[in-house]
Design a protein around this motif. Structure first.
Motif, PDB file in Angstrom:
ATOM      1  N   ALA A 130       0.366   1.404   3.254  1.00  0.00           N
ATOM      2  CA  ALA A 130       1.450   0.817   2.738  1.00  0.00           C
ATOM      3  C   ALA A 130       1.912   1.071   1.437  1.00  0.00           C
ATOM      4  CB  ALA A 130       1.285  -0.786   3.099  1.00  0.00           C
ATOM      5  N   LEU A 131       0.849   1.130   0.571  1.00  0.00           N
ATOM      6  CA  LEU A 131       1.138   1.425  -0.885  1.00  0.00           C
ATOM      7  C   LEU A 131       1.638   2.954  -0.946  1.00  0.00           C
ATOM      8  CD1 LEU A 131      -2.105   0.007  -2.253  1.00  0.00           C
ATOM      9  CD2 LEU A 131       0.301  -0.906  -2.545  1.00  0.00           C
ATOM     10  N   TYR A 161       1.696  -5.731   5.825  1.00  0.00           N
ATOM     11  CA  TYR A 161       0.712  -4.830   6.373  1.00  0.00           C
ATOM     12  C   TYR A 161      -0.430  -5.832   6.513  1.00  0.00           C
ATOM     13  CZ  TYR A 161      -1.105  -4.743   1.593  1.00  0.00           C
ATOM     14  OH  TYR A 161      -1.679  -4.758   0.227  1.00  0.00           O
ATOM     15  N   ARG A 162      -1.419  -5.561   7.336  1.00  0.00           N
ATOM     16  CA  ARG A 162      -2.491  -6.467   7.399  1.00  0.00           C
ATOM     17  C   ARG A 162      -3.843  -6.007   6.811  1.00  0.00           C
ATOM     18  NH1 ARG A 162      -6.217  -7.472  12.576  1.00  0.00           N
ATOM     19  NH2 ARG A 162      -5.310  -5.517  13.064  1.00  0.00           N
ATOM     20  N   ARG A 201       2.062   1.848   8.915  1.00  0.00           N
ATOM     21  CA  ARG A 201       2.279   3.047   9.550  1.00  0.00           C
ATOM     22  C   ARG A 201       2.982   3.256  10.786  1.00  0.00           C
ATOM     23  NH1 ARG A 201      -4.079   2.617  11.768  1.00  0.00           N
ATOM     24  NH2 ARG A 201      -3.823   0.475  12.594  1.00  0.00           N
ATOM     25  N   GLY A 202       2.951   4.349  11.531  1.00  0.00           N
ATOM     26  CA  GLY A 202       3.665   4.371  12.691  1.00  0.00           C
ATOM     27  C   GLY A 202       4.963   4.117  12.813  1.00  0.00           C
ATOM     28  N   GLN A 227       0.898  -8.000   1.602  1.00  0.00           N
ATOM     29  CA  GLN A 227      -0.083  -8.245   2.660  1.00  0.00           C
ATOM     30  C   GLN A 227      -0.053  -9.578   3.365  1.00  0.00           C
ATOM     31  OE1 GLN A 227      -3.127 -10.320   2.967  1.00  0.00           O
ATOM     32  NE2 GLN A 227      -3.610  -8.985   4.723  1.00  0.00           N
ATOM     33  N   ALA A 228      -0.282  -9.510   4.731  1.00  0.00           N
ATOM     34  CA  ALA A 228      -0.145 -10.904   5.229  1.00  0.00           C
ATOM     35  C   ALA A 228      -0.343 -10.690   6.689  1.00  0.00           C
ATOM     36  CB  ALA A 228       0.927 -11.546   5.240  1.00  0.00           C
TER      37      ALA A 228
END
Length: 254
Positions: free
Chosen positions: A45-46, A38-39, A17-18, A60-61
C-alpha cells in the motif's frame, strides 16, 4: 451527488494489491483523491501510494472492525475531506485453486462465515459509518465487488461464492434504503482476472480455457475491470442503482 470524478474523494477497501490497487490507480488517473485501505499489506500500500502521488493516502483498517472503519474515515477526512465514493473490494484471504478448494464433505459454516465477515460485514460497517456523511452531503456512491461465479459457478468455490451472493443481496437492499438519500449502490462482478495474488494459484491452462470461452477471446485484466468501476462512480450512472454489471469478456450473459 453527480460530481465529476475529479471532484471525488474515493476510498477503496483492500486496495494494497491486486484488483483494489488497479481501482485506486484508475481513480487517481482520472483526478480523484483516493484512500488506499489495507489490512496487512502495508509495504504494498505504501509503495502504491508513492507511485500514485499526493492524491493517494494509504490507511490501515480491518473492515470487519466497526471502530477501525470509523477511525479510517476520520483519517481520510483530515486529509481529503469526507469520502464521496466507497469501493468495497476487501477480500478475506483466499486462493483460487480449484484443485485445493474446500469440498462439500469438508466445508464448515466457519468457512462461509469467514468470507462473509469481510464481504458482507465489511460492507455493512462501511454503510453504517458513511450513511450520516452521505446524508449531510446529499448523496454518494457505494460500489461493491462481486463475482460471476454467482451466475456461473464453473468452479464451486462454495464459501467465497456464497459470501459474494450475500453481498449482491445487500447491494440491492441497500440501494432501496439509501436511494432517498441520493446514494446509488451497485456491484461490479468480475470473472477470473489475469492476474492477481488471489488468482496466481490458478493453472495457466485454466486461463486459456476461460479465454477461449469468452466472445472477446481473452481473460479480463484488473485494469479493465477497474475502468468499469469508474462508470458507477461517474455522473453518467446517476440514474442507475441496485444493479450488477458483469465484466468478464462476455463469458456470462445476464
Amino acid at each position: 451527488m453527480t460530481s465529476t470524478l475529479q471532484d471525488q474523494c474515493v476510498l477503496v477497501t483492500g486496495a494494497g494489491r491486486g484488483l483494489g490497487a488497479a481501482i485506486a490507480a484508475a481513480f487517481v488517473r482520472e483526478g480523484a483523491s483516493v484512500a488506499i485501505n489495507y489490512r496487512n499489506s502495508a509495504d504494498a500500500a505504501l509503495a502504491l501510494a508513492g507511485q500514485l502521488g499526493a492524491r493517494a493516502l494509504p490507511v490501515q483498517a480491518d473492515v470487519t472492525d466497526p471502530d477501525a472503519v470509523e477511525a479510517m474515515i476520520a483519517t481520510v477526512e483530515e486529509r481529503f475531506g469526507a469520502p464521496t465514493t466507497i469501493i468495497h473490494n476487501a477480500l478475506a484471504d483466499y486462493s483460487f485453486n480449484g484443485d485445493a478448494r474446500t469440498h462439500l464433505d469438508t466445508l464448515a459454516w466457519e468457512h462461509i462465515a469467514r468470507q462473509g465477515e469481510t464481504a458482507v460485514g465489511g460492507a455493512l460497517n462501511m454503510i453504517r459509518v458513511m450513511r450520516p456523511r452521505w446524508e449531510v452531503a446529499g448523496g454518494g456512491r457505494l460500489i461493491t465487488i462481486g463475482t460471476n461465479l454467482v451466475q456461473n459457478p464453473v468452479v464451486p468455490y462454495h464459501d467465497y461464492t456464497a459470501a459474494k451472493s450475500a453481498l449482491l443481496a445487500l447491494t440491492r437492499t441497500a440501494a432501496k434504503e439509501l436511494g432517498p438519500l441520493g446514494v446509488t449502490v451497485n456491484m461490479v462482478s468480475g470473472g477470473l482476472l489475469r492476474t492477481t495474488d488471489a488468482s496466481a494459484a490458478t493453472p495457466e491452462e485454466v486461463f486459456d480455457i476461460v479465454a477461449a470461452q469468452t466472445p472477446l477471446g481473452q481473460v479480463t485484466t484488473p485494469a479493465e475491470m477497474a475502468d468499469a468501476v469508474l462508470f458507477f462512480a461517474s455522473p453518467w450512472s446517476r440514474a442507475v442503482t441496485g444493479q450488477n454489471l458483469i465484466v468478464d469478456g462476455g463469458l456470462v450473459f445476464g
